[in-house]
Design a protein around this motif. Structure first.
Motif, PDB file in Angstrom:
ATOM      1  N   GLU A 109      13.212   0.084  -2.886  1.00  0.00           N
ATOM      2  CA  GLU A 109      14.219   0.465  -1.891  1.00  0.00           C
ATOM      3  C   GLU A 109      13.837   1.782  -1.205  1.00  0.00           C
ATOM      4  N   LEU A 110      13.322   2.730  -1.987  1.00  0.00           N
ATOM      5  CA  LEU A 110      12.874   4.004  -1.421  1.00  0.00           C
ATOM      6  C   LEU A 110      11.730   3.776  -0.431  1.00  0.00           C
ATOM      7  N   THR A 111      10.789   2.912  -0.791  1.00  0.00           N
ATOM      8  CA  THR A 111       9.670   2.602   0.098  1.00  0.00           C
ATOM      9  C   THR A 111      10.162   1.976   1.394  1.00  0.00           C
ATOM     10  N   GLN A 112      11.147   1.089   1.297  1.00  0.00           N
ATOM     11  CA  GLN A 112      11.721   0.481   2.500  1.00  0.00           C
ATOM     12  C   GLN A 112      12.345   1.544   3.405  1.00  0.00           C
ATOM     13  N   LYS A 116       0.840  -1.200   0.000  1.00  0.00           N
ATOM     14  CA  LYS A 116       0.000   0.000   0.000  1.00  0.00           C
ATOM     15  C   LYS A 116       0.876   1.252   0.000  1.00  0.00           C
ATOM     16  N   LEU A 117       1.921   1.243   0.830  1.00  0.00           N
ATOM     17  CA  LEU A 117       2.838   2.382   0.884  1.00  0.00           C
ATOM     18  C   LEU A 117       3.584   2.526  -0.445  1.00  0.00           C
ATOM     19  N   LEU A 150       8.383  13.346   5.781  1.00  0.00           N
ATOM     20  CA  LEU A 150       9.581  12.542   6.035  1.00  0.00           C
ATOM     21  C   LEU A 150      10.537  13.308   6.944  1.00  0.00           C
ATOM     22  N   SER A 151      11.365  12.561   7.661  1.00  0.00           N
ATOM     23  CA  SER A 151      12.315  13.200   8.572  1.00  0.00           C
ATOM     24  C   SER A 151      13.391  13.944   7.778  1.00  0.00           C
ATOM     25  N   GLU A 164       9.579   3.388   5.122  1.00  0.00           N
ATOM     26  CA  GLU A 164       9.039   2.539   6.195  1.00  0.00           C
ATOM     27  C   GLU A 164       9.930   2.609   7.441  1.00  0.00           C
ATOM     28  N   ALA A 165      11.228   2.483   7.209  1.00  0.00           N
ATOM     29  CA  ALA A 165      12.179   2.513   8.332  1.00  0.00           C
ATOM     30  C   ALA A 165      12.193   3.882   9.020  1.00  0.00           C
TER      31      ALA A 165
END
Length: 259
Positions: free
Chosen positions: A249-252, A199-200, A225-226, A255-256
């Motif tokens: 990879e960007l989505t991961q 979904k993200l 985003l931070s 998420e992190a």
């Protein structure tokens, strides 16, 4: 019954070239499923070649006139004609969780919606083939770094290997469309579950391309985003510069970051 009249509001352009119909039918490799669903069969020019295949063919058609024509002219379709709108119909009323392929000469006005609907059923659809407006077919199969590469390209290619097969001229349709058509084939990847929240992933891709001329730092601003994550070099890129693996990879990373 006489031939069906093409209806503009349904985006109907009936294919009249038998050899092209056969070529489209032959794009399916029939591997991993026993059923085919043809969307928008019209008068059955493609259907007749599907019915020769060693699988069960179902058709889904919203046009009642076409449904009557198919019922009268294709006895093999008895109890296999679904008179519904594919975009709204729960396909598991027929397939009950089984694997099936999708094929069709898709109405141009809803073709991208058909693709998104197919993605919703990707667990059940190992293969998808058919005809689109040429530019849409090319967009689905496009690789990174071009103007045509976008939301459709990334979301489809995250789950399927996409291949543009051949171009079809306007004059083989009744009535002829104003654009050329393109036939493509999608084959589901062996490992099609993503190593990130799906979904993200969809949200990141769609948000990024909504402002495709901007860098990701600007286009993804609304995701809160931070500051530390936004310093990552990937945010200096525009969305068309990322391939599917880089979007995953960007989505991961997002998420992190705690989204």
């Amino acid at each position: 019954m006489e031939k069906v009249k093409a209806k503009k509001h349904l985006g109907q352009h009936f294919l009249k070239d038998e050899s092209i119909a056969k070529d489209i039918a032959d794009t399916l490799n029939l591997d991993g499923y026993d059923d085919i669903l043809e969307i928008g069969p019209g008068m059955g020019v493609l259907t007749k070649y599907l019915l020769d295949k060693p699988v069960t063919t179902y058709v889904i058609e919203i046009d009642t006139e076409s449904v009557t024509y198919l019922d009268e002219n294709y006895p093999k379709l008895k109890d296999k004609i679904i008179s519904k709108d594919f975009l709204k119909y729960n396909i598991n009323e027929i397939f009950e969780g089984k694997q099936f392929a999708i094929i069709g000469n898709f109405p141009y006005n809803i073709s991208t919606q058909i693709v998104f609907r197919t993605l919703e059923y990707r667990d059940q659809i190992p293969e998808f083939a058919g005809m689109f407006q040429k530019e849409v077919a090319q967009r689905i199969c496009e690789k990174k770094g071009t103007k045509a590469y976008g939301i459709l390209s990334v979301l489809v290619q995250a789950f399927y290997d996409a291949e543009y097969l051949f171009t079809v001229d306007e004059n083989v349709f009744i009535p002829p469309p104003k654009v050329k058509s393109g036939v493509l084939r999608l084959r589901r990847k062996e490992n099609y579950s993503l190593p990130c929240g799906e979904k993200l992933f969809f949200t990141v891709v769609k948000t990024a391309f909504q402002q495709r001329r901007k860098t990701l730092r600007n286009s993804l601003k609304t995701m809160n985003l931070s500051d530390s994550l936004r310093q990552d070099p990937v945010f200096d890129l525009r969305p068309e510069q990322l391939d599917v693996a880089q979007f995953i990879e960007l989505t991961q990373k997002i998420e992190a970051d705690g989204i």
